[in-house]
Design a protein around this motif. Structure first.
Motif, short mmCIF file in Angstrom:
data_model
loop_
_atom_site.label_atom_id
_atom_site.label_comp_id
_atom_site.label_asym_id
_atom_site.label_seq_id
_atom_site.Cartn_x
_atom_site.Cartn_y
_atom_site.Cartn_z
N THR A 1 6.32 7.56 4.16
CA THR A 1 7.39 7.78 3.05
C THR A 1 7.64 9.08 2.50
OG1 THR A 1 5.33 7.34 1.52
CG2 THR A 1 6.45 5.36 2.52
N MET A 2 7.08 10.02 2.96
CA MET A 2 7.29 11.37 2.34
C MET A 2 8.89 11.63 2.39
SD MET A 2 5.98 14.86 4.56
CE MET A 2 4.37 14.61 4.30
N ASN B 1 0.99 -1.13 0.03
CA ASN B 1 -0.11 -0.15 -0.17
C ASN B 1 0.74 1.09 -0.19
OD1 ASN B 1 1.02 0.44 2.52
ND2 ASN B 1 -1.17 0.86 3.67
N ALA B 2 2.14 1.20 -0.35
CA ALA B 2 3.21 2.06 -0.29
C ALA B 2 2.68 3.46 -0.85
CB ALA B 2 4.36 1.70 -0.84
N HIS B 3 1.84 3.23 -1.97
CA HIS B 3 1.47 4.48 -2.85
C HIS B 3 -0.05 4.59 -2.65
CE1 HIS B 3 5.46 5.01 -3.97
NE2 HIS B 3 5.39 3.70 -4.58
N SER B 4 -0.75 4.09 -1.82
CA SER B 4 -2.18 4.19 -1.60
C SER B 4 -2.52 5.50 -0.88
CB SER B 4 -2.69 2.96 -0.93
OG SER B 4 -2.35 1.83 -1.42
N PHE B 5 -2.35 6.71 -1.46
CA PHE B 5 -2.60 7.83 -0.91
C PHE B 5 -4.05 8.18 -1.24
CE2 PHE B 5 1.95 9.45 -1.96
CZ PHE B 5 2.46 8.34 -0.80
N PRO C 1 0.72 5.80 4.64
CA PRO C 1 1.69 5.72 3.51
C PRO C 1 2.23 7.10 3.16
CG PRO C 1 -0.19 4.32 3.08
CD PRO C 1 -0.67 5.11 4.25
N LYS C 2 1.21 8.26 3.19
CA LYS C 2 1.95 9.42 2.83
C LYS C 2 2.98 9.89 3.78
CE LYS C 2 0.38 13.93 0.84
NZ LYS C 2 -0.82 14.68 0.34
N ALA C 3 2.68 9.91 5.09
CA ALA C 3 3.37 10.67 6.17
C ALA C 3 4.78 9.57 6.34
CB ALA C 3 2.72 10.63 7.35
N ASP D 1 -4.14 14.68 9.64
CA ASP D 1 -2.66 14.88 9.77
C ASP D 1 -2.02 13.82 9.26
OD1 ASP D 1 -0.91 16.37 11.29
OD2 ASP D 1 -1.04 15.06 12.95
N GLY D 2 -2.33 12.71 9.51
CA GLY D 2 -1.68 11.47 8.86
C GLY D 2 -1.52 11.53 7.46
N GLN D 3 -2.36 12.34 6.80
CA GLN D 3 -2.21 12.49 5.27
C GLN D 3 -1.46 13.52 4.94
OE1 GLN D 3 -3.34 9.59 4.21
NE2 GLN D 3 -3.93 9.35 6.34
N GLY D 4 -0.86 14.35 5.90
CA GLY D 4 -0.09 15.64 5.77
C GLY D 4 -0.89 16.85 5.25
#
Lengths: 63, 436
Positions: free
Chosen positions: B10-11, A3-7, B6-8, A51-54
Motif C-alpha cells: 500500500t506504499m 490489516n491495511a495499516h498493520s505496519f 501491508p507496507k509494501a 525487504d517486505g517492510q521497506g
C-alpha cells in the motif's frame, strides 16, 4: 477484518534489523557447520522479511 | 482488505517509484561488479530511470542463450559464483534451442517463495488451509515456489509430483484439499478424469482456491474450471528467467493481475516501434528484476502481450499497477490466416464454449495454396448435448467469431494429447510444407 495499516513499529523494525545484523556477524566466523547452515537460512528469511517492510539495507549481500 | 506485506503493498506511488529507483541502482551496481555479461551491456553512470531506459539495450532470449554458450551451463550471465547456488532449474528448450539454465541462492529462493506468499495471501489462502501442487516437481521452476509458499504460510502441503491424475483426484477428495496449483490445461484434464471416475468435484471435493498459472487462458476455460471444481480460479505468472511470481490476480477485480512492483520495473512497449505505450494500450512486457541476485534481468523483452492499468482502477487498496487480464497472448502466438490475426486463446474461446468438447487440437496448413484451419475435437456426451452436429456447430461458431471457416473433425476418445505443463494446441504447419 483489516490489516491495511498493520505496519511494524519503528522499535519492532529495529529489533528485526538487529537480529539480522547479529546473525550476519555470527555467520562470518561460525565454526559449527550445523549452526552456520541454520544462520545462512535464517539470514535469507530475515532479509526477505525486512525487504517486505521497506527497510533498506544490504541488498545483494550474497546470502 | 488484508495484505501479506501491508507496507509494501500500500506504499504511496511516489514512494514506491523512488524505492524502485534506489533498488535499481543497487541491482545495477551488483550486476556490473559480478557479471561479465552485464558489465558489457550496462553503462556505469546511469543517472535516472529515464537515463536507464534510454541507454540500456533490450535483452532478448537469444542474448541469454549466447551468453550461456560462452561457458555452459550458465555462461557469463550469473552475478554470483554458481557454486553458491542451492538449486538449478531450466526451461524446456523448445524450437531446437538449448534451454535457459538458472541457478539460485538461498536468498533468491526465500524471495521467490515470498512472491508466491504475496499472491496466495491475496487470493485468500490462510495458514489453516491444505494445499496441493499438481505438477511434476522437476527441472521446470513452475510451481516449486508455490509449494514453499504454502509451507511458509503454515498451510499443509500434499506433494503430488509423480502421480497420475486419478491419484491426484483421490488425494483432493480424501484430504479435503482447499488450495490447488496447476495449469489451466491440466485443470481441464483433472475435470475429465474426475468425470471418468464418477466424481463430482464441486460436490465431493473441497477446493476453494485454484491458482491456475503458466498459460494464457480463455474465459470459457476459466468458467469451466470454476464450475467443475466449485472454486474460484486465480491467475498468476512468473518465469524461469525472472525467478519468481511477478503478477497475481486480485479478488477485488476479475482479471486484475497486480504487478509485484518492489521486485520488478515493468515497461510496456509497442511491439513494432519499441516505444512506450500508455495505460490501457496493448504492448509487450519488458521487465527489470530488482530482487534476484544470482540471475539478474535488465530490460528483458518477454514477448508477453499485456495491457497495464493504474492501481487505482482496482478497489483493493494496493498501489501496485496491474495487467488487465494477465498475459493476453505471446507476440509469437499470433498467426495470420487469410489476412485474419488469430491467437490460440481466440480459438480456445470458441471451442471451449461447447460443453461437449473434452479436448481439442488445432493446426494450420496450406491446402492448394489456401491457408486452412483444421480443428480436431474429442467429444464427450453431456445431457442435452448432440455430438452428431458438434463439428458443424463448432465450424459455424468459429466462422462467426473469428471470420474463418475451419475444417472440424471428431477424434476418437482418448486420442488427443493431454499435458500437465504449457499445452500447445495450435500447430502452424505452413512453414514446414514450404521448406525444400
Amino acid at each position: 477484518m483489516t490489516n491495511a495499516h498493520s505496519f511494524l513499529s519503528p522499535e519492532q523494525e529495529a529489533r528485526l534489523l538487529g537480529a539480522y545484523t547479529a546473525l550476519k556477524e555470527l555467520s562470518a566466523d561460525c565454526p559449527v557447520p550445523a549452526v552456520g547452515a541454520a544462520v545462512t537460512m535464517a539470514l535469507a528469511e530475515l532479509r526477505t522479511a525486512l525487504d517486505g517492510q521497506g527497510v533498506e539495507f544490504d541488498y545483494f549481500s550474497t546470502v | 482488505m488484508e495484505y501479506w506485506n501491508p507496507k509494501a503493498e500500500t506504499m504511496p506511488r511516489h514512494e514506491l517509484e523512488a524505492w524502485q529507483w534506489r533498488r535499481l541502482q543497487r541491482a545495477l551496481h551488483h550486476a556490473r561488479a559480478r557479471s561479465p555479461f552485464w558489465r558489457e551491456r550496462l553503462p556505469g553512470d546511469i543517472t535516472s530511470m529515464e537515463d536507464y531506459v534510454r541507454r540500456v539495450p533490450l535483452l532478448h532470449k537469444a542474448d541469454l542463450l549466447a551468453a550461456e554458450q560462452q561457458a555452459p551451463p550458465y555462461g557469463t550471465w550469473p552475478s554470483i559464483d554458481p557454486a553458491r547456488g542451492i538449486r538449478h532449474h531450466q526451461t524446456s528448450g523448445t524450437s531446437g534451442n538449448p534451454p535457459i539454465r538458472t541457478i539460485d541462492t538461498a536468498g533468491d529462493w526465500t524471495w521467490s517463495t515470498d512472491t508466491f506468499c504475496t499472491a496466495l495471501y491475496a487470493m485468500g489462502v490462510r495458514p489453516h488451509h491444505k494445499g496441493m501442487v499438481a505438477f511434476g516437481y522437476g527441472l521446470f521452476m513452475g510451481f516449486w515456489g508455490m509449494h514453499y509458499g504454502l509451507e511458509r504460510m503454515g498451510c499443509t502441503v500434499v506433494p503430488a509430483g509423480g502421480l497420475d491424475s486419478r491419484t491426484r483426484i483421490k488425494l483432493l477428495v480424501d484430504y479435503g484439499i482447499e488450495v490447488v496449483g496447476l495449469t489451466p490445461s491440466y485443470a481441464m484434464r483433472l475435470i475429465e478424469t474426475a468425470r471418468e471416475m464418477g466424481i463430482d468435484l464441486a460436490k465431493e471435493a473441497n477446493v476453494k482456491i485454484i491458482l491456475a498459472g503458466a498459460e494464457p487462458r480463455s474465459k470459457f476455460t476459466t468458467r469451466t474450471i470454476e464450475e467443475a471444481f466449485g472454486a474460484r480460479v486465480f491467475n498468476a505468472a512468473g518465469t524461469t528467467e525472472f525467478g519468481g511470481v511477478f503478477m497475481f490476480e486480485c479478488p477485488s477485480r476479475r482479471g486484475a493481475c497486480h504487478i509485484i512492483e518492489p521486485s520488478t520495473i515493468e515497461e510496456v512497449l509497442h511491439p513494432e516501434t519499441g516505444l512506450p505505450v500508455g495505460y490501457g494500450e496493448e504492448g509487450v512486457r519488458v521487465t527489470t528484476g530488482l530482487s534476484r541476485e544470482g540471475m539478474q534481468l535488465f530490460r528483458h523483452w518477454t514477448e508477453d502481450v499485456v495491457v497495464k492499468r493504474p492501481a487505482a482502477a482496482c478497489g483493493c487498496g494496493r498501489t501496485w499497477d496491474f495487467y488487465d487480464g494477465g498475459i493476453i497472448r505471446r507476440v509469437d502466438d499470433m498467426r495470420k490466416i487469410r489476412g485474419v490475426s488469430v491467437t490460440p486463446v481466440m480459438i480456445e474461446d470458441v471451442v471451449r464454449g461447447f460443453d461437449e468438447v473434452s479436448e481439442f487440437s488445432t493446426s494450420i496448413s496450406s491446402v492448394r495454396g489456401l491457408d486452412t484451419v483444421f480443428v480436431r475435437v474429442e467429444p464427450r456426451h453431456v445431457p442435452g448435448g448432440d455430438v452428431t452436429t458438434l463439428a458443424r456447430r463448432i465450424a459455424e461458431e468459429f466462422k462467426r467469431e473469428i471470420g474463418i471457416r475451419p475444417e472440424v473433425e471428431l477424434a476418437p476418445e482418448g486420442t488427443l494429447p493431454r499435458q500437465e505443463w504449457k499445452a500447445a494446441r495450435l500447430r502452424d504447419e505452413r512453414a514446414l510444407v514450404s521448406q525444400p
